[in-house]
Structure formats: structure tokens, C-alpha cells
Design an enzyme around this catalytic site. Structure first.
Site, PDB file in Angstrom:
ATOM      1  N   ASN A 104      -0.012   2.529   0.206  1.00  0.00           N
ATOM      2  CA  ASN A 104       1.151   2.529  -0.685  1.00  0.00           C
ATOM      3  C   ASN A 104       2.336   3.275  -0.088  1.00  0.00           C
ATOM      4  O   ASN A 104       3.478   2.981  -0.412  1.00  0.00           O
ATOM      5  CB  ASN A 104       0.785   3.161  -2.027  1.00  0.00           C
ATOM      6  CG  ASN A 104       1.951   3.207  -2.978  1.00  0.00           C
ATOM      7  OD1 ASN A 104       2.400   2.179  -3.457  1.00  0.00           O
ATOM      8  ND2 ASN A 104       2.475   4.404  -3.232  1.00  0.00           N
ATOM      9  N   ASP A 196       6.977   0.936  -8.645  1.00  0.00           N
ATOM     10  CA  ASP A 196       6.727   0.711  -7.225  1.00  0.00           C
ATOM     11  C   ASP A 196       6.676   2.053  -6.501  1.00  0.00           C
ATOM     12  O   ASP A 196       5.750   2.333  -5.746  1.00  0.00           O
ATOM     13  CB  ASP A 196       7.828  -0.178  -6.641  1.00  0.00           C
ATOM     14  CG  ASP A 196       7.561  -0.601  -5.207  1.00  0.00           C
ATOM     15  OD1 ASP A 196       6.542  -0.184  -4.638  1.00  0.00           O
ATOM     16  OD2 ASP A 196       8.368  -1.361  -4.649  1.00  0.00           O
ATOM     17  N   ASP A 204       7.401  -0.933   1.705  1.00  0.00           N
ATOM     18  CA  ASP A 204       7.932  -2.167   1.128  1.00  0.00           C
ATOM     19  C   ASP A 204       6.990  -3.316   1.486  1.00  0.00           C
ATOM     20  O   ASP A 204       7.061  -3.888   2.578  1.00  0.00           O
ATOM     21  CB  ASP A 204       9.334  -2.434   1.670  1.00  0.00           C
ATOM     22  CG  ASP A 204       9.972  -3.671   1.067  1.00  0.00           C
ATOM     23  OD1 ASP A 204       9.338  -4.306   0.194  1.00  0.00           O
ATOM     24  OD2 ASP A 204      11.095  -4.018   1.469  1.00  0.00           O
ATOM     25  N   ASP A 233      -6.285   2.571  -2.901  1.00  0.00           N
ATOM     26  CA  ASP A 233      -5.629   3.609  -3.673  1.00  0.00           C
ATOM     27  C   ASP A 233      -4.348   3.084  -4.332  1.00  0.00           C
ATOM     28  O   ASP A 233      -3.619   2.285  -3.743  1.00  0.00           O
ATOM     29  CB  ASP A 233      -5.282   4.783  -2.737  1.00  0.00           C
ATOM     30  CG  ASP A 233      -4.678   5.965  -3.458  1.00  0.00           C
ATOM     31  OD1 ASP A 233      -5.315   6.454  -4.413  1.00  0.00           O
ATOM     32  OD2 ASP A 233      -3.571   6.395  -3.085  1.00  0.00           O
ATOM     33  N   HIS A 237       0.898   0.562  -8.092  1.00  0.00           N
ATOM     34  CA  HIS A 237       2.184   0.774  -7.434  1.00  0.00           C
ATOM     35  C   HIS A 237       2.415  -0.204  -6.284  1.00  0.00           C
ATOM     36  O   HIS A 237       3.412  -0.097  -5.575  1.00  0.00           O
ATOM     37  CB  HIS A 237       2.265   2.205  -6.902  1.00  0.00           C
ATOM     38  CG  HIS A 237       1.960   3.242  -7.923  1.00  0.00           C
ATOM     39  ND1 HIS A 237       2.892   3.676  -8.845  1.00  0.00           N
ATOM     40  CD2 HIS A 237       0.813   3.916  -8.201  1.00  0.00           C
ATOM     41  CE1 HIS A 237       2.330   4.592  -9.636  1.00  0.00           C
ATOM     42  NE2 HIS A 237       1.076   4.753  -9.268  1.00  0.00           N
ATOM     43  N   GLU A 263      -8.007   1.208  -7.492  1.00  0.00           N
ATOM     44  CA  GLU A 263      -7.720   2.276  -8.457  1.00  0.00           C
ATOM     45  C   GLU A 263      -6.423   1.917  -9.191  1.00  0.00           C
ATOM     46  O   GLU A 263      -5.331   2.075  -8.665  1.00  0.00           O
ATOM     47  CB  GLU A 263      -7.558   3.624  -7.753  1.00  0.00           C
ATOM     48  CG  GLU A 263      -7.260   4.758  -8.703  1.00  0.00           C
ATOM     49  CD  GLU A 263      -6.088   5.650  -8.254  1.00  0.00           C
ATOM     50  OE1 GLU A 263      -5.924   6.724  -8.847  1.00  0.00           O
ATOM     51  OE2 GLU A 263      -5.349   5.255  -7.333  1.00  0.00           O
TER      52      GLU A 263
END
Length: 485
Positions: A104, A196, A204, A233, A237, A263
């Protein structure tokens, strides 16, 4: 997942930063295997921004404790060689290995860059709170210690869409990076307008170079470590359009047996319903709602057990539910702290380990204790319940919710495991629940193998038994004389 499998989350947040973790885990494998654990979930094994980082502040995905970067060759947990040794030892015991994957964000950039960005409202990231301006942020990752080995890809501000610090103006906040085809990804949680952005330099996932690089990396990662699954993870997001393609790529590179777990930390069951659908039901999810129900029940003396499974994955999507009591995020002194009170944990573990549905995950902190603050383990009862699961928790299930503060269920066994298993628990007072075992079992005597009550139960001519448990406790009944060793 094998029948009646058990996952073990093999870490807590405050493990020692001494580089001995992998070697320490090897010493625990025989005990875990004996408990019935069939898979080991390892913490992030990639190089983070320092050895004192748990791995979620990821720096270099290709550094598994091999290169002198961010202060040391090793990660918090050890070296690449030690990691391979641990994985080999796990496989030798016929257990599977799942690695935590953090894609992420990135942390600990090597250099700053100057680019255009706009500050946004932290509570509604869709709202700009100032005019666009030139800022300076930590977004350039060149990995000098690795010097292009395994991948010559380097990261710059084009590959991110947000940062949390502008050094040019010495200002913290959330800054959305501007540019052609640049913005927050849409396929994410709509909390805070658009969720996000989570932390550090936010990747991105809509950038084609990013998608290709992450696909290239995951193939290398899986092949290099010979792992059997990944835990993703912070998926709420990450753009679900990207995630669907990413997981499809993973399965194309491996096989349908390769395990993918996400998750998605949200207490709104309908959000996870949508996410599962949008990712074509290819990812299992942690049952976060069930955890919070456990936490609430452990804090109240009048919790209504009839609501325990409302809006849970265990109820709505049982084949996709990974059930847990606590984890590294819910333990004390963490941002999502919601630690289940110790008195209730035997009840909660009985639910996730002995009921028919769900893939239960044991927490390192409950089995081996937590370093900070010092919390003792409840190893004995977890070990007992996990062994009972492997030996006797089979077949159809009847659930009994009686009076709001107590719960019971019967597992009727199957052809290979004909033994009946009865579980009864009370959140408040001592209680007895009458449950149906079957007329063919009339006259059989059952006893609590946990030893929490000395009551013996004889099945009557109609096939019923009145099963007792003490106040705030759980009892598990098997035919008298049955052992779990």
C-alpha cells in the site's frame, strides 16, 4: 486449508529487535504442529525503514535481509538465510507458510523530490483545503545497497499519489500529488471521503509501471521463498480493480491452492460484502466484526449472545471468513487497540476453534505472551481447544442461544469422526442448556474435558442432555473417558 486447519499468527507488535526471531520460531514449530496448526503466518519479511520497524513501514520489497540498507543487513526478524531456514523447517513439518505482504505504501525514501501537490482535508480527502503548490517530499527510492540486483526498477513521485510531509514548508498533513492521470484511486473504502491514503508515500496502483513492477515482484517473492500463501495488508486502502488483477496474476503464476488472505479493517459488514464481490470472491478476509463482538462481550456483563454473529463474515460468508480473537493491531498500545479481556478469551477461542465454519487464526500474544505491556499467555486452554478441534470438531452443527447471556452448540461428528462434541458457555451466570444429541446416544455419559465443571451429563431417552457451565466460563463435553492428548 486442510480440514479443521488452524492458522497461527506468528508474531506480536513488540517482539525483540535482536534479529533472532526466525531462529526462535524454529524452536516453537513442534509444539505448534502438535496443537494442530497447519499454517504459519509470518510478519513482513521485506526490509523496512529500520530494524526497529515491524515491517509495515516497508522500504525495499526485494531485500529479505540480504543487503546493508537502513542500518543493517538483517531485518527486525533476521537474515534472508535464516528466513529460508525457518520456511524449510515449517515445510518439513507439513505446515504451510503465509507471508505478510505490504504493497500500500513505501517508507524511508533515499532522496527527496520536488513536485506539485495540493493539501486535502484529513477527514475528507476529496476536499482540497488550499491551493496547489510546489512541495518537497521523500519519494525517491533507488536502493543503493542492493544496486539493481533482482530488479533495476526505482521509484519516484510519479509512482505515488500522496505523501504526509512537505519539507519545503516544514508542514505535515495529507498532500495529494498532482499530474497527468493522477489522483486518488476510486476502488477503495469511502471512509474519509476516499481512504486511498493511509501513511508514508502512498503507492498509486493505477500507474501502469507500478502494477507491472508489483506483479513482477510478487512472482519473484513467491518463487524465491517457496511460500504457500500471502496475507495482504490494508486492502481497504488499495484499489480493488488493481487487487483483482493482482490476485488473478498470483494464481496464474502459482496454482488454485495458493492462499490469499486480505486485511479489510472495517466494522461494517456490508463493505466487506461489496469488496468480496468486487474481487470475485478470490480473497479470504479477517472477520473483523466478530473480533469487535468478542471485545464488546468481554467488557459488558449484559452482552446479548444472540447478536454475537450479526453482520459477521462467519455468518454471511463463512467460506471466506478467517476468524480471530486478537492480533498485533488490537493488542494494547496500538492504534486499533480493542484487546479482548483475558477472562473471555477461552470462550472466544472455543467459538472460533470448535464451530463448523471459519478458518481460525491463533495469536502469538495469546499463546506466548506479549512483551509490552507484559501480558501473560493463555497457552493451556488454547492448546486444549486446538487439539479438540483436530480430533473431535466434525460434522453438522446445531446452535443454541439461550437467554441472551449463554450459548451452546453440538457437533454431531462424521463417518471418520463419530464422536459428538458439545460446547456450552456463559457470559454471566452459571447456566445449563438442554441440547439434542440423538436418541441413539441415550444413556451415554458426557464430561467436561476442560475440567471447568465436574458435572456429568447422561443423555435421556429422547436424546437430550442438560449441559452445564460455570459463570463466565466455557465447558466442552465429550463421552466420559475421552482424552485429548
Amino acid at each position: 486449508m486442510q480440514t479443521n486447519g488452524v492458522m497461527f499468527q506468528a508474531f506480536e507488535w513488540y517482539l525483540k529487535d535482536d534479529g533472532n526471531y526466525y531462529l526462535d520460531m524454529i524452536e516453537k514449530l513442534d509444539e505448534l504442529k502438535d496443537m494442530g496448526v497447519d499454517s504459519i503466518w509470518l510478519p513482513p519479511v521485506t526490509k523496512a525503514q529500520g530494524t526497529n520497524d515491524t515491517g509495515y513501514g516497508v522500504y525495499d520489497l526485494y531485500d529479505l535481509g540480504e543487503f546493508d540498507q537502513k542500518g543493517d543487513v538483517r531485518t527486525k526478524y533476521g537474515t534472508k538465510e535464516q528466513l529460508h531456514q525457518l520456511i524449510d523447517k515449517i515445510h518439513q513439518r507439513d505446515m504451510r507458510v503465509y507471508c505478510d505482504v505490504v504493497i500500500n505504501h513505501k517508507a524511508g525514501a533515499d532522496e527527496e523530490e520536488t513536485f506539485q501537490a495540493v493539501p486535502v482535508d484529513e477527514n475528507d480527502r476529496t476536499q482540497e483545503i488550499d491551493t496547489p503548490r510546489e512541495i518537497k517530499g521523500w519519494t525517491k527510492f533507488i536502493f543503493p545497497g542492493r544496486d539493481g540486483k533482482y530488479s533495476d526498477f526505482t521509484w519516484n513521485f510519479h509512482h505515488f499519489n500522496g505523501v504526509d510531509y512537505d519539507s519545503k514548508h516544514d508542514e505535515t498533513g495529507i498532500f495529494r500529488i498532482l499530474g497527468e492521470n493522477k489522483g486518488w484511486n476510486y476502488g477503495v473504502s469511502k471512509d474519509k471521503g476516499n481512504f486511498d491514503y493511509l501513511m508514508f508515500a502512498n503507492i498509486d496502483h493505477a500507474h501502469p509501471e507500478v502494477e507491472q513492477e508489483l506483479k513482477d515482484w510478487i512472482g519473484w517473492f513467491i518463487e524465491t521463498l517457496n511460500i504457500d500463501g500471502i496475507r495482504l495488508d490494508a486492502v481497504k486502502h488499495i484499489d480493488h480493480h488493481f487487487m483483482e488483477r493482482f490476485v488473478k496474476h498470483v494464481h496464474a503464476e502459482t496454482n488454485d491452492d495458493f492462499y490469499v488472505l486480505g486485511e479489510y479493517w472495517d466494522q461494517k459488514g456490508d463493505h466487506k460484502d461489496i469488496y468480496l464481490k468486487e474481487t470475485n470472491y478470490t480473497i479470504d478476509l479477517f472477520d473483523v466484526d466478530l473480533h469487535y463482538h468478542f471485545h464488546e462481550a468481554s467488557k459488558k456483563d449484559d452482552y446479548d449472545f444472540s447478536k454475537l454473529f450479526d453482520n459477521t463474515l462467519l455468518k454471511d460468508h463463512p467460506t471466506r471468513a478467517v476468524t480471530f480473537v486478537d492480533n498485533h493491531d488490537t493488542q494494547p498500545e496500538q492504534s486499533l487497540e480493542s484487546f479482548v479481556e483475558p477472562w473471555f478469551k477461552p470462550l472466544a477461542y472455543a467459538i472460533i476453534l470448535l464451530r463448523k465454519e471459519g478458518y481460525p487464526c491463533l495469536f502469538y500474544g495469546d499463546v506466548y505472551g506479549i512483551n509490552q505491556p507484559k501480558i501473560e499467555p493463555i497457552n493451556k486452554v488454547i492448546t486444549q481447544l486446538a487439539k479438540i478441534r483436530g480430533l473431535y470438531a466434525y460434522g453438522d452443527e446445531d446452535l443454541y442461544l439461550d437467554g441472551g447471556h449463554c450459548l451452546g452448540f453440538v457437533r454431531h461428528g462424521d463417518d471418520k469422526h463419530p464422536q459428538q462434541l458439545i460446547t456450552v458457555m456463559s457470559q454471566r451466570d452459571a447456566t445449563t442448556i438442554k441440547m439434542f444429541i440423538g436418541k441413539e446416544h441415550a444413556g451415554k455419559v458426557f464430561a467436561d474435558v476442560l475440567g471447568h465443571t465436574e458435572a456429568k451429563v447422561t443423555i435421556d431417552d429422547e436424546g437430550y442432555g442438560a449441559f452445564k457451565t460455570e459463570a463466565g466460563n466455557v465447558s466442552v463435553y465429550l463421552v466420559e473417558g475421552t482424552t485429548i492428548d
